[in-house]
Design a protein around this motif. Structure first.
Motif, short mmCIF file in Angstrom:
data_model
loop_
_atom_site.label_atom_id
_atom_site.label_comp_id
_atom_site.label_asym_id
_atom_site.label_seq_id
_atom_site.Cartn_x
_atom_site.Cartn_y
_atom_site.Cartn_z
N ALA A 64 37.05 36.74 22.35
CA ALA A 64 37.85 37.21 23.48
C ALA A 64 36.97 37.42 24.71
O ALA A 64 35.74 37.49 24.61
CB ALA A 64 38.56 38.51 23.12
N ALA A 65 37.61 37.51 25.88
CA ALA A 65 36.87 37.75 27.13
C ALA A 65 37.19 39.15 27.61
O ALA A 65 38.35 39.55 27.63
CB ALA A 65 37.28 36.73 28.17
N TYR A 66 36.18 39.90 27.97
CA TYR A 66 36.40 41.30 28.31
C TYR A 66 35.92 41.70 29.70
O TYR A 66 36.27 42.75 30.20
CB TYR A 66 35.70 42.22 27.30
CG TYR A 66 36.28 42.17 25.90
CD1 TYR A 66 37.50 42.78 25.63
CD2 TYR A 66 35.62 41.51 24.90
CE1 TYR A 66 38.03 42.74 24.35
CE2 TYR A 66 36.15 41.46 23.61
CZ TYR A 66 37.36 42.08 23.33
OH TYR A 66 37.88 42.04 22.10
N VAL A 67 35.04 40.91 30.29
CA VAL A 67 34.36 41.43 31.47
C VAL A 67 34.85 40.79 32.77
O VAL A 67 35.45 39.72 32.76
CB VAL A 67 32.82 41.21 31.36
CG1 VAL A 67 32.28 42.02 30.21
CG2 VAL A 67 32.50 39.74 31.23
N THR A 68 34.60 41.48 33.85
CA THR A 68 34.96 41.00 35.18
C THR A 68 33.72 41.07 36.07
O THR A 68 32.95 42.03 36.00
CB THR A 68 36.06 41.88 35.79
OG1 THR A 68 37.16 41.94 34.90
CG2 THR A 68 36.51 41.33 37.13
N TRP A 69 33.53 40.04 36.86
CA TRP A 69 32.41 40.02 37.79
C TRP A 69 32.89 40.24 39.20
O TRP A 69 33.93 39.71 39.59
CB TRP A 69 31.68 38.66 37.75
CG TRP A 69 31.16 38.29 36.40
CD1 TRP A 69 31.85 37.67 35.40
CD2 TRP A 69 29.85 38.51 35.89
NE1 TRP A 69 31.06 37.50 34.30
CE2 TRP A 69 29.82 38.00 34.57
CE3 TRP A 69 28.70 39.09 36.42
CZ2 TRP A 69 28.67 38.05 33.78
CZ3 TRP A 69 27.56 39.12 35.63
CH2 TRP A 69 27.54 38.63 34.33
N SER A 70 32.13 41.01 39.93
CA SER A 70 32.43 41.14 41.35
C SER A 70 31.19 40.68 42.10
O SER A 70 30.11 41.24 41.90
CB SER A 70 32.77 42.60 41.66
OG SER A 70 33.01 42.72 43.03
N VAL A 71 31.35 39.65 42.89
CA VAL A 71 30.19 39.05 43.52
C VAL A 71 30.32 39.12 45.04
O VAL A 71 31.36 38.73 45.59
CB VAL A 71 30.04 37.57 43.11
CG1 VAL A 71 28.72 37.01 43.62
CG2 VAL A 71 30.14 37.43 41.61
N SER A 98 39.40 33.84 27.74
CA SER A 98 38.64 33.35 26.58
C SER A 98 38.55 31.82 26.59
O SER A 98 37.59 31.23 26.09
CB SER A 98 39.28 33.84 25.28
OG SER A 98 40.66 33.57 25.31
N ASP A 99 39.57 31.18 27.20
CA ASP A 99 39.55 29.72 27.26
C ASP A 99 38.32 29.18 27.98
O ASP A 99 37.83 28.10 27.68
CB ASP A 99 40.80 29.21 27.98
CG ASP A 99 41.92 28.92 26.99
OD1 ASP A 99 41.65 29.09 25.78
OD2 ASP A 99 43.01 28.54 27.44
N LEU A 100 37.85 29.95 28.94
CA LEU A 100 36.70 29.50 29.73
C LEU A 100 35.50 29.30 28.80
O LEU A 100 34.81 28.29 28.88
CB LEU A 100 36.40 30.53 30.81
CG LEU A 100 35.28 30.18 31.79
CD1 LEU A 100 35.69 30.54 33.20
CD2 LEU A 100 33.98 30.88 31.45
#
Lengths: 762, 129
Positions: free
Chosen positions: A238-245, A197-199
């Protein structure tokens, strides 16, 4: 050929494991606990033994294994039905196979008649129509000779090229491989980004990061939103997601990391070379493995390679073979928009680090001597630490001082190191347990009983030094349970029990010791009979009143045997007293409890290691001695009226109803010429290995302590009355008393005065 | 002519003894870069982390058998070019046919000799030096 010899050693080690697997699988089949793979695993075990044996030219073993394997092959392909009788046959065959392995190893011989008979039985079971004459060839090569292996693997007696069709090898060039490998090696990266979430709080934005990444090369991004809660539960900050690149770039990992320079610490970042995580590939493979291979392609595929040009990059057959499912992982659907709500990115986007255990990396084989040395050193460390702690105490340094607290931490660490090091040498009791099913079968056969062995806690670990000593007592207890505990099938039926008795062998840890239990569901101990036998043999006095438990444990008395006739199995007078003695020699205890009609339970407890010992530290004539705690029954301060003289020098102590000899340890070890009055000291009531009691007189008790055992023979020489030595916290050497030897010394009378005085050195 | 020492090999067999024997045979032929895996699953992980030029795989193994490994290798682009030699316990026609279907490069039947194995590999790569 040295290398081959080394491989042969490996082979025999592996055989042990394979035989255990074999037996375990067969026992599972016997209990009806087998799944579809059990038969295959059993087959594989025999097949592997045959394979290795073939490589080393162990002819008789190969031949027997081959017959065995053929039957198992028929069983796993459902050509013959699995029945309890067949499983019993297979179990007996596994015993013969084990004998063959031992013989091939040079340990023992195989009874070739038994082997041939078994092979004949196996052949008949495989094909009931086969003439029994086929059994003869098995006995052909009764000797194990070291034949130089020419061929590697098992000899099936089958022709190499007996395929029924013409196989054309498919050629390949290294260049073609290199071209493909380059894609994997150099250019493809998988970047997993999980923003915190800090991001977002710092006004960073993943879209910008992705755009930055795309400057390095073509990217394909997938969003994993599986952690996203339902709308009403969403915390907007809040942060919930993840990226796959997936990034294709030649600029390397550094360049990728640079993109994330400003969000360092505000997101979990994983950069992996190569394609998507293996877990996904495996998952997708499970999808395609399920449907049967496309059968219609078969005849075509066989011919295609024949026409293929030798330099064809990859076999056309591979592409011709229709794969039942698409491979979403190896080629991520480019059409998928980066923010697709149901993005296919797996929840497990993390396992991007591929854990590749190379050969032998998962298991390290270490010379046991190195571990023993390590354990010795840690023992020294423990002593050294104890010495330091004692010195600090002597200097009157406050326990709250930094120094004392640091020492406390050191103590903690030292203990942990000791535990960890001991754990290295610890082994599961499985290696002992796995020999027992066979023993139970044999003893049951010999005594006409029906017995089933149930094992529990095979993975309980105990120090190697103890493992080696477990086998004998367990063997004895099991024999006893079947021979004396279980009733005959007829008796059991009459009593309304299952004709097949159950013997349970279990291992567990309890208060720092290993406990082995052998439980049978037999008739239990006939207390009246045990009591009358003990009286008849003069082991106890007739008017003595004993509790049930005390009566049960009479069977451990030397010379006690309840069997009406001496059987083959339990041996001649070598009864439970021998077991008890050997167990006590290891600092262990053994007892039995019994419920009439329901069965008996032997309980054996041993220390987890023979490297350390729980002892009572005492003072005798100015010397410090350690008495093993396992021998001590109680400690007491004798009153004058309890002491009665016996003979010219001896005396006995009245303890409740009995008299026990008083032994002054100082006198026995020649520390002093004359005993002080026992009333001034402390008396430790001890029990020797043979159950005889004695009252040891010491001047003072310092308390209970765990000590590291140092062999006296290795460092000095054997001394009568002394079992070993140890080093105490203050640096002094203390001798560990051999209680039995002390009792025996006293029986022989005082030693001649010329004996050199034994002084524990500073 | 390819050099045996420049070809990396992954030996896949559930039996430690057999892996050791194959490794020994490969060393006699001149191979230097030899890795091992105890089953198909480990083999695949191993290959994806670091490709090999040649896989020599047993068929009957727990977890993932040789055929499944072959399929996995062929369906994963970066390593699909890996030469694949199946080492079978017996010359099972059906098994070899299926292996051919999935693109096996060659097969070798146990028992094998060092020379026999060498020939099987040379049929794939050409004569080794």
């Amino acid at each position: 050929m040295d290398e081959l010899e080394a491989i042969k050693v490996t082979f025999f080690q592996e055989c042990e494991e394979l035989l255990a697997d074999l037996e375990g699988g067969l026992l599972a089949m016997q209990d009806g606990n087998d799944d579809g793979d059990t038969v295959n695993a059993v087959f594989r075990a025999v097949h592997s033994i045959k394979g290795g044996a073939g490589a080393f030219g162990l002819e008789p073993l190969v031949r027997f294994a081959h017959v065995f394997e053929t039957l198992l092959d028929a069983l796993r392909s459902n050509e013959i039905p699995g029945t309890p009788d067949l499983t019993a046959l297979l179990l007996r065959a596994s015993d013969v196979l084990a004998d063959h392995v031992s013989a091939a190893r040079g340990l023992g011989v195989v009874d070739m008649d038994v082997s041939a008979a078994m092979a004949a039985e196996l052949k008949i079971a495989t094909d009931p129509n086969a003439a029994p004459a086929a059994a003869a060839p098995v006995a052909e090569a009764p000797q194990y000779v070291d034949a130089a292996p020419i061929v590697i693997g098992a000899d099936d007696g089958m022709d190499d090229d007996d395929l029924g069709f013409d196989f054309q090898p498919m050629t390949i060039t290294l260049d073609a491989q290199a071209a493909d490998a380059a894609v994997l090696d150099g250019d493809v990266w998988t970047v997993s980004i999980r923003p915190k979430s800090d991001l977002y709080r710092k006004a960073n934005e993943t879209a910008l990061l992705l755009r930055e990444l795309s400057r390095l090369g073509p990217i394909q991004a997938t969003l994993d939103d599986s952690a996203l809660p339902a709308l009403e539960f969403i915390d907007p900050e809040a942060a919930y997601v993840t990226w796959s690149v997936r990034v294709e770039t030649e600029q390397g990992e550094e360049a990728i990391r640079e993109v994330f320079e400003f969000v360092d610490g505000d997101c979990d970042l994983e950069i992996t070379r190569g394609e998507a995580p293996v877990a996904d590939v495996l998952a997708s493979l499970l999808d395609i493995a399920a449907p049967a291979p496309a059968p219609e392609a078969a005849p075509v595929a066989v011919e295609i390679p024949a026409e293929a040009p030798p330099v064809s990059a990859v076999g056309p057959a591979a592409e011709a073979a229709p794969l039942a499912a698409p491979m979403p992982v190896s080629a991520p659907a480019p059409a998928a928009p980066p923010v697709a709500a149901n993005a296919p990115a797996p929840a497990a986007a993390k396992p991007a680090q591929i854990d590749v255990p190379g050969p032998g990396q998962s298991v390290i084989r270490v010379d046991p001597e190195r571990i023993d040395r390590l354990i010795d050193l840690v023992g020294e460390l423990v002593i050294n630490q104890a010495m330091l702690a004692q010195r600090v105490g002597e200097y009157g340094i406050a326990p709250s001082s930094n120094l004392a607290m640091g020492l406390d931490e050191l103590e903690q660490l030292t203990r942990e190191i000791q535990d960890s090091v001991m754990a290295i040498r610890a082994q599961p009791v499985k290696s002992v347990f796995q020999r027992m099913p066979r023993l139970v079968r044999e003893v049951a056969n010999m005594t006409g009983k029906q017995a089933r062995l149930v094992m529990d806690g095979e993975n309980t670990e105990v120090d190697k030094t103890v493992i080696e000593r477990l086998s004998d007592p367990i063997t004895h207890m099991l024999r006893n349970a079947i021979d004396h505990g279980l009733e005959s099938p007829e008796e059991r039926k009459a009593a309304g029990k299952n004709p097949e008795g159950v013997v349970r062998l279990a291992a567990l840890h309890r208060s720092g010791r290993i406990v082995i239990e052998v439980q049978d569901d037999g008739k239990g101990i006939n207390r009246e009979r045990v009591h009358s036998i003990a009286v008849k043999k003069g082991l106890i006095s007739p008017d003595l009143t004993l509790t049930d438990e005390e009566i049960d444990n009479l069977i451990f008395l030397p010379g006690f045997s309840t069997a009406d006739k001496i059987s083959d199995v339990s041996g001649r007078g070598v009864g439970m007293d021998v077991v008890k003695r050997s167990v006590q020699a290891l600092g262990g205890r053994i007892s039995i409890t019994s419920r009439p009609g329901l069965g008996s339970t032997f309980t054996l407890s041993l220390p987890l290691t023979l490297a350390v010992l729980d002892g009572m530290v005492v003072d005798v004539a100015g010397e410090t001695l350690v008495i093993p705690l396992a021998c001590i029954v109680e400690s007491l301060r004798p009153k004058a009226e309890e002491i009665r003289p016996l003979g010219p020098v001896g005396s006995v102590l009245a303890v409740r109803d009995s008299f026990v000899p008083l032994i002054d340890v100082g006198l026995t070890l020649n520390y002093r010429d004359r005993s002080p009055p026992p009333t001034e000291g402390v008396v430790l009531l001890v029990e020797g290995e043979d159950g005889s009691r004695a009252a040891l007189v010491a001047d003072a008790i310092h308390g209970q302590r765990q000590v590291v055992i140092k062999s006296l023979e290795q460092n000095y020489q054997q001394v009568e009355g002394v079992a070993a030595a140890t080093i105490l916290g203050d640096g002094r050497v203390a001798l560990i008393l051999d209680v039995d030897a002390v009792i025996n010394l006293r029986r022989r009378g005082p030693p001649p005065p010329s004996d050199p005085t034994l002084i524990a050195a500073e | 002519m390819p050099q045996a020492s420049s070809i990396s090999v992954l030996v896949v067999d559930d039996q430690l003894t057999m892996r050791a024997l194959i490794r020994n045979a490969l060393q006699q032929i001149g191979f230097k870069d030899i890795r091992e895996a105890p089953d198909g699953e480990e083999a695949l992980k191993n290959l994806l982390a670091k490709p090999a030029n040649l896989v020599i795989s047993d068929f009957n193994m727990p977890k993932m058998d040789g055929l499944a490994l072959l399929r996995a290798v062929r369906s994963h682009p970066p390593i699909r070019q890996t030469a694949f030699v199946m080492l079978t316990g017996r010359a099972d026609r059906e098994l070899v046919q299926r292996a051919v279907q999935f693109g096996v490069n060659n097969y070798c039947v146990k028992p094998f000799t060092v020379q026999g194995l060498k020939e099987k590999i040379e049929q794939v790569f050409g004569q080794l030096t």
